[in-house]
Design an enzyme around this catalytic site. Structure first.
Site, PDB file in Angstrom:
ATOM      1  N   LYS A   1     -10.853  -5.357  -4.161  1.00 49.53           N
ATOM      2  CA  LYS A   1     -11.909  -4.214  -4.322  1.00 49.53           C
ATOM      3  C   LYS A   1     -11.277  -3.068  -4.597  1.00 49.53           C
ATOM      4  CE  LYS A   1     -12.915  -4.416   0.813  1.00 49.53           C
ATOM      5  NZ  LYS A   1     -11.577  -4.360   1.319  1.00 49.53           N
TER       6      LYS A   1
ATOM      7  N   LYS B   1       0.758  -1.215  -0.070  1.00 52.91           N
ATOM      8  CA  LYS B   1       0.084  -0.117  -0.042  1.00 52.91           C
ATOM      9  C   LYS B   1       0.754   1.333  -0.024  1.00 52.91           C
ATOM     10  CE  LYS B   1      -4.415  -1.340   1.637  1.00 52.91           C
ATOM     11  NZ  LYS B   1      -5.393  -1.144   2.905  1.00 52.91           N
TER      12      LYS B   1
ATOM     13  N   LYS C   1      -3.779 -10.782  -6.578  1.00 48.90           N
ATOM     14  CA  LYS C   1      -5.100 -11.160  -5.680  1.00 48.90           C
ATOM     15  C   LYS C   1      -6.421 -10.474  -6.336  1.00 48.90           C
ATOM     16  CE  LYS C   1      -5.746  -8.852  -1.953  1.00 48.90           C
ATOM     17  NZ  LYS C   1      -5.957  -8.207  -0.765  1.00 48.90           N
TER      18      LYS C   1
END
Ligand code: TYM
Length: 328
Positions: free
Chosen positions: A195, A111, A192
């Site tokens: 969302k 992130k 992966k």
């Protein structure tokens, strides 16, 4: 009765990855466990959030929990920020986590990669997750594979606390599905399904329309062969789709292989789309009913009361063991 706790970040549309990796097990576990399921809004603000979007996504998670079959009279369904003990124990756990441990967390690395500046909250995020879990003395934590590292940290910090201050916290176990622990992107089987992926073609959202689902699956990447066979190393794309199929039907991997023997990918992808639509259409109609019913505020109040009643004494004991003077 064993205690179960888990949570999902209100930071985008929920996908079938969240459903298979987490929500499906929440529903199964509520039957014979003391369950706590939340939307982790305090975690979501570790990256910039638009206030209106945060509110909408948080409500969406709560309504999806109920639509998926979690019974608010059995399990506590709540917002993390409604139970203040999370923030308080979160701070305490930050003081018990080492910098080196946080630096090793892959979610932080992913992130923060390429960002000029990141908030300190993103770095200490795993300590708050440690607190989320220990606050309920959870025995089991249903999660997908990507959260395993955070769960291992939770176990380490629980041991550390218990060793320093005396036995206080339960050391939790992860509860990870055998098939579907890591559902991959439809456009790239090395990533992966997420969302927060900017390409909506990479995931199926739980609220996608039947036509969107059909379209996304027809475009899902496969190899150039035509054999429907489970082989994650050599056929990662097809194996990923087979894992999704098994989770959305009663078929085993072997039965799926036999059913599409000699047929190529076309019929397989079509049937998979219909299996997903058949599960998600009724879920979506329940979802709309719940959003329209205005019941969410009541569910959240009831859930937060039940969660706080469990969490407060555990927090109080932990503080006492650490040497805080109990408030009168
Ligand atoms: P989050 O919001 O990213 O994801 C929620 C849950 O969905 C699972 N998941 C998947 N499982 C299989 N395949 C996928 N492609 C996939 N994508 C997501 C995740 O593993 C997770 O179980 N840090 C957590 C939220 C959290 C939490 C907690 C979880 C905060 N506190 C305490 C458990 C207990 C997160 O970011 O999940």
């Amino acid at each position: 009765m064993k205690t179960v706790l888990s949570g999902i970040q209100p930071s985008g549309k929920l996908t079938i990855g969240n459903y298979i990796g987490a929500i499906k097990n929440y529903v199964a576990l509520q039957k014979d466990h003391d369950c706590y399921f939340m939307a982790v809004d305090l975690h979501a603000i570790t990256v910039p959030q638009d206030p209106a979007a945060l509110r909408e996504q948080a409500e969406m998670i709560i309504a999806l929990y109920v639509a998926a079959g979690i019974d608010p009279d059995k399990a506590a369904i709540f917002m993390q920020s409604h139970v203040r003990a999370h923030a308080e124990l979160g701070w305490i756990m930050t003081t018990l986590t080492y910098m080196g441990e946080l630096e090793r967390m892959t979610q932080f690395k992913d992130k923060s990669a390429g960002k000029e500046s990141v908030g300190a909250g993103l770095f200490v995020y795993p300590s708050l997750q440690v607190a989320d879990i220990l606050l309920y003395n959870a025995d089991l934590v249903p999660i997908g594979e990507d959260q395993k590292q955070h769960l291992e940290l939770t176990r380490d910090v629980a041991h550390r606390f218990n060793t320093r201050f005396g036995d206080t916290f339960t050391v939790p176990e992860p509860y990870i599905p055998e098939l579907g622990a890591r559902i991959m992107s439809l456009d790239d089987a090395t990533k992966k399904m997420s969302k927060s992926n900017p390409n909506p073609g990479s995931y199926i959202a739980l609220l996608d329309s039947p036509d969107e689902i059909r379209k996304k699956l027809s475009r899902a990447v496969t190899d150039s062969g035509r054999e429907v066979r489970y082989d994650p190393v050599n056929k990662p794309e097809v194996s990923n789709l087979m894992g999704i199929y098994a989770n959305f039907s009663d078929l085993t991997l072997k039965e799926i292989e036999a059913k599409y023997d000699g047929q190529g990918y076309g019929a397989f992808k079509k049937d998979l789309a219909e299996a997903i639509v058949a599960k998600l259409e009724p879920l979506q109609s329940r979802y709309r009913d719940i959003r329209e019913s205005g019941d969410i505020a009541r569910i959240l109040k009831q859930g937060a009361e039940k969660a706080a009643a469990k969490a407060e004494p555990i927090l109080a004991l932990a503080k006492e063991r650490m040497g805080f003077i109990p408030s009168a």
